[in-house]
Design a protein around this motif. Structure first.
Motif, PDB file in Angstrom:
ATOM      1  N   UNK A  26       0.777  -1.346  -0.082  1.00 18.89           N
ATOM      2  CA  UNK A  26       0.016  -0.115  -0.273  1.00 18.89           C
ATOM      3  C   UNK A  26       0.769   1.141   0.069  1.00 18.89           C
ATOM      4  N   UNK A  27       1.982   1.305   0.776  1.00 21.72           N
ATOM      5  CA  UNK A  27       2.802   2.394   0.890  1.00 21.72           C
ATOM      6  C   UNK A  27       3.550   2.742  -0.452  1.00 21.72           C
ATOM      7  N   UNK A  28       3.849   1.718  -1.143  1.00 24.40           N
ATOM      8  CA  UNK A  28       4.559   1.681  -2.370  1.00 24.40           C
ATOM      9  C   UNK A  28       3.522   2.381  -3.589  1.00 24.40           C
ATOM     10  N   UNK A  29       2.224   1.830  -3.358  1.00 26.52           N
ATOM     11  CA  UNK A  29       1.333   2.242  -4.355  1.00 26.52           C
ATOM     12  C   UNK A  29       0.838   3.724  -4.180  1.00 26.52           C
ATOM     13  N   UNK A  30       0.895   4.254  -2.788  1.00 28.45           N
ATOM     14  CA  UNK A  30       0.347   5.608  -2.534  1.00 28.45           C
ATOM     15  C   UNK A  30       1.679   6.670  -2.921  1.00 28.45           C
ATOM     16  N   UNK A  31       2.833   6.083  -2.723  1.00 34.72           N
ATOM     17  CA  UNK A  31       3.933   6.718  -3.039  1.00 34.72           C
ATOM     18  C   UNK A  31       4.497   6.928  -4.502  1.00 34.72           C
ATOM     19  N   UNK A  32       4.008   6.067  -5.333  1.00 33.48           N
ATOM     20  CA  UNK A  32       4.423   6.007  -6.674  1.00 33.48           C
ATOM     21  C   UNK A  32       4.026   7.095  -7.319  1.00 33.48           C
TER      22      UNK A  32
END
Length: 246
Positions: A170-176
């Motif tokens: 989720x963190x990777x998705x939000x930061x991308x």
């Protein structure tokens, strides 16, 4: 490993993951996910809970010879007539009026329905982000719940920030970074689901579809005055024709 399975303006590659595949436990129902999406985007009559704004095109699909090396699926065998397809491009979210270039419209979606020669249908669902914010429906429900509880101006850390702190996907998705494309047809799309491919010899392997555009063969088209808001369609010379869709 990747195997090219189509020719033309959109090249389809199956990114094969090997013969083993672990299935994570998931129990959240479709109704729970729709309810969670509606809590994020609001409930609208006559609109989908997600990817509410879209554009439908129709065309045909012919696989490359490489496809038969990977699978015995009917629509991926080269010695057959072109397969009729229906494709829907879409913007992320439950707002059917979101601007195509709005940051909230990404990731963009692409869904394909193949009309098989035996009267059956099969589908591929993809979006423009290479990955997904969760592994299971349970995690996706919890991600949406945290998102719904974190409107702009929420005290920090917000429920979404706390969720992302313990969920790497989720963190990777939000930061991308998810930039708006020049055209729906000018960007790659990545399969959301993993498929099991079985070849003629019975060997099985797992993989996700990846659609790679031929950047020299697309056409951007502005919306007509008073017409539906669209940003593009595939070049009609490539066998697709446009019709707006809710």
């Amino acid at each position: 490993m990747a195997s090219k399975i189509a020719r033309g303006p959109l090249l389809v590659a199956a990114a094969l993951l090997g013969t083993g595949h672990a299935r994570a436990q998931t129990t959240a129902s479709a109704a729970e996910l729709v309810d969670a999406l509606n809590r994020v985007f609001g409930t609208r009559r006559h609109a989908r809970a997600n990817h509410a704004k879209g554009l439908v095109v129709s065309g045909s699909f012919r696989p490359s010879r490489d496809a038969a090396l990977v699978t015995k699926a009917v629509h991926l065998q080269p010695a057959q007539a072109p397969v009729k397809t229906t494709v829907r491009f879409s913007n992320f979210g439950g707002n059917p009026h979101v601007a195509d270039g709005d940051p909230g419209a990404a990731p963009y979606g692409m869904a394909i329905k193949f009309a098989l020669s035996n009267g059956e249908e099969t589908d591929i669902v993809m979006h423009s982000f290479n990955g997904f914010p969760s592994r299971t429906t349970n995690e996706f429900r919890d991600f949406l719940t945290a998102l719904a509880k974190s409107p702009a101006g929420s005290p920090q850390p917000s429920p979404l920030q706390r969720y992302a702190a313990t969920h790497e996907r989720a963190r990777f998705f939000l930061d991308a970074v998810k930039p708006a494309p020049e055209s729906f047809a000018s960007q790659p799309y990545f399969g959301v689901n993993t498929f099991k491919f079985i070849d003629a010899a019975g060997a099985a392997r797992y993989g996700r579809y990846r659609f790679v555009p031929d950047a020299t063969r697309y056409l951007a088209q502005a919306a007509k005055p008073g017409g539906p808001p669209i940003i593009c369609t595939l070049n009609c010379a490539n066998g697709f024709r446009m019709r707006p869709s809710p």
